[in-house]
Design an enzyme around this catalytic site. Structure first.
Site, short mmCIF file in Angstrom:
data_model
loop_
_atom_site.label_atom_id
_atom_site.label_comp_id
_atom_site.label_asym_id
_atom_site.label_seq_id
_atom_site.Cartn_x
_atom_site.Cartn_y
_atom_site.Cartn_z
N GLN A 6 0.85 -1.19 0.00
CA GLN A 6 0.00 0.00 0.00
C GLN A 6 0.89 1.24 0.00
O GLN A 6 1.73 1.41 0.88
CB GLN A 6 -0.91 0.03 1.24
N HIS A 37 -8.48 1.90 -0.84
CA HIS A 37 -8.85 1.89 -2.25
C HIS A 37 -8.88 0.47 -2.78
O HIS A 37 -8.12 -0.38 -2.34
CB HIS A 37 -7.90 2.75 -3.09
P1 5GP Z 1 -1.42 1.18 -3.76
O1 5GP Z 1 -0.05 0.65 -4.07
O2 5GP Z 1 -1.41 2.16 -2.62
O3 5GP Z 1 -2.44 0.08 -3.57
O4 5GP Z 1 -1.88 1.92 -5.07
C1 5GP Z 1 -2.03 3.30 -5.18
C2 5GP Z 1 -2.42 3.60 -6.62
O5 5GP Z 1 -2.75 4.97 -6.71
C3 5GP Z 1 -1.32 3.32 -7.63
O6 5GP Z 1 -1.76 2.38 -8.59
C4 5GP Z 1 -1.05 4.69 -8.25
O7 5GP Z 1 -0.77 4.64 -9.63
C5 5GP Z 1 -2.33 5.44 -7.97
N1 5GP Z 1 -2.14 6.88 -7.83
C6 5GP Z 1 -1.20 7.51 -7.07
N2 5GP Z 1 -1.31 8.84 -7.20
C7 5GP Z 1 -2.35 9.07 -8.04
C8 5GP Z 1 -2.94 10.24 -8.58
O8 5GP Z 1 -2.53 11.39 -8.29
N3 5GP Z 1 -3.99 10.10 -9.42
C9 5GP Z 1 -4.47 8.86 -9.77
N4 5GP Z 1 -5.51 8.82 -10.59
N5 5GP Z 1 -3.93 7.72 -9.28
C10 5GP Z 1 -2.88 7.82 -8.44
#
Ligand code: 5GP
Length: 148
Positions: A93, A99
């Site tokens: 994460q 999310h």
């Molecule tokens: P995690 O690794 O926390 O599960 O995934 C976070 C996700 O958020 C990643 O796939 C990354 O690409 C996405 N993300 C991070 N910053 C932004 C942003 O500013 N806008 C959008 N649309 N997605 C984002």
């Protein structure tokens, strides 16, 4: 909880490509997609990890998640997909706001790649383990998990 990029998106300070919104839920395209149509579904409640999410927000997300999935499939032509939900840095994460990733999986292999180092469930320990988890299930509401 510190402001995250998703809080900024919710507040309109950072733009996104919105695909769905209601009073409790927002869905938008991931800015670094693993595959065509990679979409994020977030509760508006600023909970860091899933175990900290209220029943109301959990219900709201659960109610619309399949609907948003159907829209992603129709909008992309994808048939297969993964739902990914990371909690904690060690579990990949990065953004500390709950999310759900909807990640279409295509015949060319694009989408989520999964390592699955499965072991055999130890039958001597299984019932004690199930019992301790069963006993910890709270009827409703958010209860802090150990170590949080
Ligand atoms: P995690 O690794 O926390 O599960 O995934 C976070 C996700 O958020 C990643 O796939 C990354 O690409 C996405 N993300 C991070 N910053 C932004 C942003 O500013 N806008 C959008 N649309 N997605 C984002």
């Amino acid at each position: 909880m510190a402001d995250t990029i998703f809080k900024k998106i919710l507040d309109g300070e950072v733009p996104c490509h919105r695909v769905y919104e209601d009073g409790r839920v927002l869905a938008f395209l991931d800015v670094n997609p693993l595959s065509h149509g990679h979409t994020l579904v977030i509760p508006k409640e600023p909970a860091e990890t899933l175990d900290q999410l209220s029943d109301d927000s959990a219900q709201a997300v659960g109610r619309v998640l399949p609907r948003i999935v159907r829209a992603v499939l129709l909008g992309t032509g994808a048939r297969d997909y993964n739902i990914l939900q990371n909690n904690g840095a060690n579990a990949h994460q990065v953004v500390k706001h709950v999310h759900f990733h909807i990640i279409p999986k295509y015949d060319d292999g694009s989408g989520l790649g999964i390592g699955w180092p499965a072991k055999k469930l130890d039958s001597d320990e299984a019932e004690a383990l199930a019992q301790s988890i069963r006993g910890a299930v709270a009827p409703t509401g958010v209860h802090r998990a150990v170590g949080k």
